[in-house]
Structure formats: C-alpha cells, structure tokens
Write a protein that holds these residues in place. Structure first.
Motif, mmCIF file in Angstrom:
data_model
loop_
_atom_site.group_PDB
_atom_site.id
_atom_site.type_symbol
_atom_site.label_atom_id
_atom_site.label_comp_id
_atom_site.label_asym_id
_atom_site.label_seq_id
_atom_site.Cartn_x
_atom_site.Cartn_y
_atom_site.Cartn_z
ATOM 1 N N GLY A 1 92.636 -78.108 7.245
ATOM 2 C CA GLY A 1 93.789 -78.653 7.936
ATOM 3 C C GLY A 1 95.015 -77.407 7.910
ATOM 4 N N ARG A 2 96.129 -77.943 8.811
ATOM 5 C CA ARG A 2 97.119 -77.165 9.070
ATOM 6 C C ARG A 2 98.036 -77.234 7.667
ATOM 7 N N ARG A 3 98.766 -76.187 7.423
ATOM 8 C CA ARG A 3 99.548 -76.365 6.094
ATOM 9 C C ARG A 3 101.010 -75.877 6.515
ATOM 10 N N ALA A 4 101.841 -75.726 5.816
ATOM 11 C CA ALA A 4 103.283 -75.810 5.748
ATOM 12 C C ALA A 4 103.292 -74.310 6.799
ATOM 13 N N ASP A 5 102.625 -73.130 6.604
ATOM 14 C CA ASP A 5 102.612 -71.978 7.257
ATOM 15 C C ASP A 5 102.247 -72.058 8.798
ATOM 16 N N GLY A 6 101.799 -73.298 9.159
ATOM 17 C CA GLY A 6 101.379 -73.536 10.424
ATOM 18 C C GLY A 6 99.985 -73.066 10.859
ATOM 19 N N HIS A 7 99.337 -72.390 9.892
ATOM 20 C CA HIS A 7 97.973 -72.091 10.037
ATOM 21 C C HIS A 7 96.928 -73.214 9.691
ATOM 22 N N HIS A 8 95.801 -73.158 10.245
ATOM 23 C CA HIS A 8 94.678 -74.007 9.998
ATOM 24 C C HIS A 8 93.826 -73.375 8.776
ATOM 25 N N TRP A 9 93.593 -73.944 7.895
ATOM 26 C CA TRP A 9 92.966 -73.232 6.771
ATOM 27 C C TRP A 9 91.362 -73.810 6.336
ATOM 28 N N VAL A 10 90.469 -73.132 5.845
ATOM 29 C CA VAL A 10 89.258 -73.714 5.366
ATOM 30 C C VAL A 10 89.035 -73.181 3.941
ATOM 31 N N ILE A 11 88.248 -74.037 3.101
ATOM 32 C CA ILE A 11 87.759 -73.824 2.110
ATOM 33 C C ILE A 11 86.121 -73.452 1.926
ATOM 34 N N GLU A 12 85.917 -72.415 1.384
ATOM 35 C CA GLU A 12 84.502 -72.017 1.418
ATOM 36 C C GLU A 12 84.071 -71.126 0.292
ATOM 37 N N SER A 13 82.875 -70.960 -0.076
ATOM 38 C CA SER A 13 82.352 -70.132 -1.153
ATOM 39 C C SER A 13 81.766 -68.901 -0.425
ATOM 40 N N ASP A 14 82.179 -67.822 -0.702
ATOM 41 C CA ASP A 14 81.938 -66.522 0.020
ATOM 42 C C ASP A 14 81.985 -65.228 -0.626
ATOM 43 N N ILE A 15 81.703 -64.437 0.043
ATOM 44 C CA ILE A 15 81.672 -62.783 -0.330
ATOM 45 C C ILE A 15 82.552 -62.023 0.585
ATOM 46 N N GLN A 16 83.769 -61.817 0.095
ATOM 47 C CA GLN A 16 84.631 -61.049 1.248
ATOM 48 C C GLN A 16 85.139 -59.656 0.801
ATOM 49 N N LEU A 17 84.895 -58.668 1.472
ATOM 50 C CA LEU A 17 85.460 -57.321 1.263
ATOM 51 C C LEU A 17 86.464 -57.112 2.040
ATOM 52 N N GLN A 18 87.444 -56.805 1.544
ATOM 53 C CA GLN A 18 88.798 -56.455 2.338
ATOM 54 C C GLN A 18 89.622 -55.330 1.684
ATOM 55 N N ASN A 19 89.726 -54.121 2.358
ATOM 56 C CA ASN A 19 90.699 -53.192 1.824
ATOM 57 C C ASN A 19 90.502 -52.817 0.033
ATOM 58 N N LYS A 20 89.400 -52.528 0.005
ATOM 59 C CA LYS A 20 89.201 -52.296 -1.493
ATOM 60 C C LYS A 20 89.099 -53.414 -2.339
ATOM 61 N N HIS A 21 89.222 -54.737 -1.970
ATOM 62 C CA HIS A 21 89.210 -55.865 -2.874
ATOM 63 C C HIS A 21 88.034 -56.879 -2.715
ATOM 64 N N ILE A 22 87.547 -57.388 -3.556
ATOM 65 C CA ILE A 22 86.144 -58.110 -3.462
ATOM 66 C C ILE A 22 86.725 -59.517 -3.745
ATOM 67 N N GLN A 23 86.405 -60.367 -3.137
ATOM 68 C CA GLN A 23 86.509 -61.976 -3.440
ATOM 69 C C GLN A 23 85.235 -62.715 -3.680
ATOM 70 N N LEU A 24 84.697 -63.029 -4.578
ATOM 71 C CA LEU A 24 83.435 -63.646 -4.885
ATOM 72 C C LEU A 24 83.639 -64.853 -5.033
ATOM 73 N N GLY A 25 83.422 -65.936 -4.188
ATOM 74 C CA GLY A 25 83.405 -67.550 -5.029
ATOM 75 C C GLY A 25 84.231 -68.516 -4.001
ATOM 76 N N VAL A 26 84.580 -69.509 -4.330
ATOM 77 C CA VAL A 26 85.301 -70.828 -3.681
ATOM 78 C C VAL A 26 86.663 -70.075 -3.561
ATOM 79 N N GLN A 27 87.248 -70.034 -2.314
ATOM 80 C CA GLN A 27 88.480 -69.426 -1.985
ATOM 81 C C GLN A 27 88.981 -70.337 -0.822
ATOM 82 N N GLU A 28 90.313 -70.086 -0.522
ATOM 83 C CA GLU A 28 90.818 -70.703 0.571
ATOM 84 C C GLU A 28 90.979 -69.241 1.802
ATOM 85 N N THR A 29 90.681 -69.766 2.996
ATOM 86 C CA THR A 29 90.937 -68.735 4.019
ATOM 87 C C THR A 29 91.562 -69.180 5.379
ATOM 88 N N ARG A 30 92.367 -68.642 5.827
ATOM 89 C CA ARG A 30 92.577 -68.984 7.146
ATOM 90 C C ARG A 30 91.691 -69.037 8.197
#
Length: 186
Positions: free
Chosen positions: A65-94
């Motif tokens: 749903g939408r949050r205070a920042d006005g953006h809709h967010w999702v909850i997911e378990s994912d592997i994300q690689l961004q700018n030398k950072h790796i996120q592995l696991g359950v995370q919130e993403t716009r």
C-alpha cells in the motif's frame, strides 16, 4: 475469499498505469522478466505443463500500500544487486521497481478478496520477516526445482528448507498461511 474468476488481460497500458490501477494492499503481484534468473525459473516450470511450455512468472510479492512518502510499497523475498550492494532476503521495495518495462515484461495482480483483518495479518507477518532479516533461500529454491522434475515430491515438505530463509513464492504462501489462507491446498 471470493471464488476464482477468469483472468482479465489488460493491454495498451504501461506497467505504471497497470499497477496504479490494480495494486492494493494484500494483493499478490507476479512478474516475469528478461534476466537469466527469470528465464531459468520460467524454464524450470515447464515440468508443470503437459506440453512442456515455459512458465510466464518468475517472481511473487505482496503489495503493501501507499505510505507517508506517497509511494506504493511491496514486501518481497528477493535478490537485489544495486551499486555494489547486495540484498538477499525479505525486504521492502517501492513499486516503482516494476515500472521498468524493459526488465518486467509481464505483470499480474491477484486479488483474493481479503478482509481487512486478513490483509493486516499478511502485512504484519511480512513486516516481521523484514525486521527479523529473513534470508533468501537459494537452497530451498533448489529443493523446489528438484520437486518440479519429480511430481511425487511436490506435495511433500521441501527437503532443502531451512529456518528463517525463504524464496519469493514460498514467502507469499507463508504469509497467507499465517492469515489462515492456504493458496495451494493439497
């Protein structure tokens, strides 16, 4: 929950327009993409089809749903690689992540007609997993890939499962089970 309905195919809109129109808290999102991981997951799903057609979906998540920042967010378990950072696991993403049509070629929103209390239970369980830093489970994903090739293993507990570790579709199923909803009975 409401009874199952036929899918509605929406064409001629951007990913952003589609998600703005249909994404609601507690709904499940499905995506298919162009990366090697997406293609490998879709290819593995051919064992579920009598004609061995590849699957369309390679990722699952829950709309928050939408949050205070006005953006809709999702909850997911994912592997994300961004700018030398790796996120592995359950995370919130716009949700804006899925606006990129060159990366996400197919999208779906599954609305199970949840009550407000079911939606709250699903989102609370998901946020608890974010806070506890639940990891992404490559090992459990491998166990599922084995079960795809061996139908007799599909209804059994995943032999490669670990505590506090889950991949995307197992994450979604776990959240719904916490709310008393079995997405895949039997």
């Amino acid at each position: 929950m409401t009874s199952a309905t036929m899918p509605v195919i929406v064409e001629g809109v951007s990913n952003q327009e589609f998600l703005d129109r249909y994404a609601r808290p507690g709904c499940v999102g499905l995506s298919g993409g162009v990366t090697l991981v997406d293609k490998a997951i879709c290819r593995a799903q051919r064992h579920l089809d009598e004609e061995h057609r590849w699957g369309v979906w390679s990722h699952a998540f829950v709309f928050q749903g939408r949050r205070a920042d006005g953006h809709h967010w999702v909850i997911e378990s994912d592997i994300q690689l961004q700018n030398k950072h790796i996120q592995l696991g359950v995370q919130e993403t716009r949700i804006t992540k899925y606006f990129k049509e060159e990366n996400y070629t197919t999208l779906a929103v599954l609305d199970f007609g949840l009550t407000a209390s079911q939606t709250s239970a699903i989102l609370a369980s998901g946020l608890e997993m974010v806070a506890n830093r639940t990891k992404y489970s490559l090992r459990e994903l491998l166990g599922t890939l084995i079960a795809l090739r061996r139908p007799g293993l599909r209804s059994a507990e995943n032999v490669m499962a670990r505590e506090r570790s889950v991949y995307c579709s197992a994450f979604v199923q776990h959240l719904f089970c916490k709310a008393g909803i079995d997405l895949a009975p039997g």
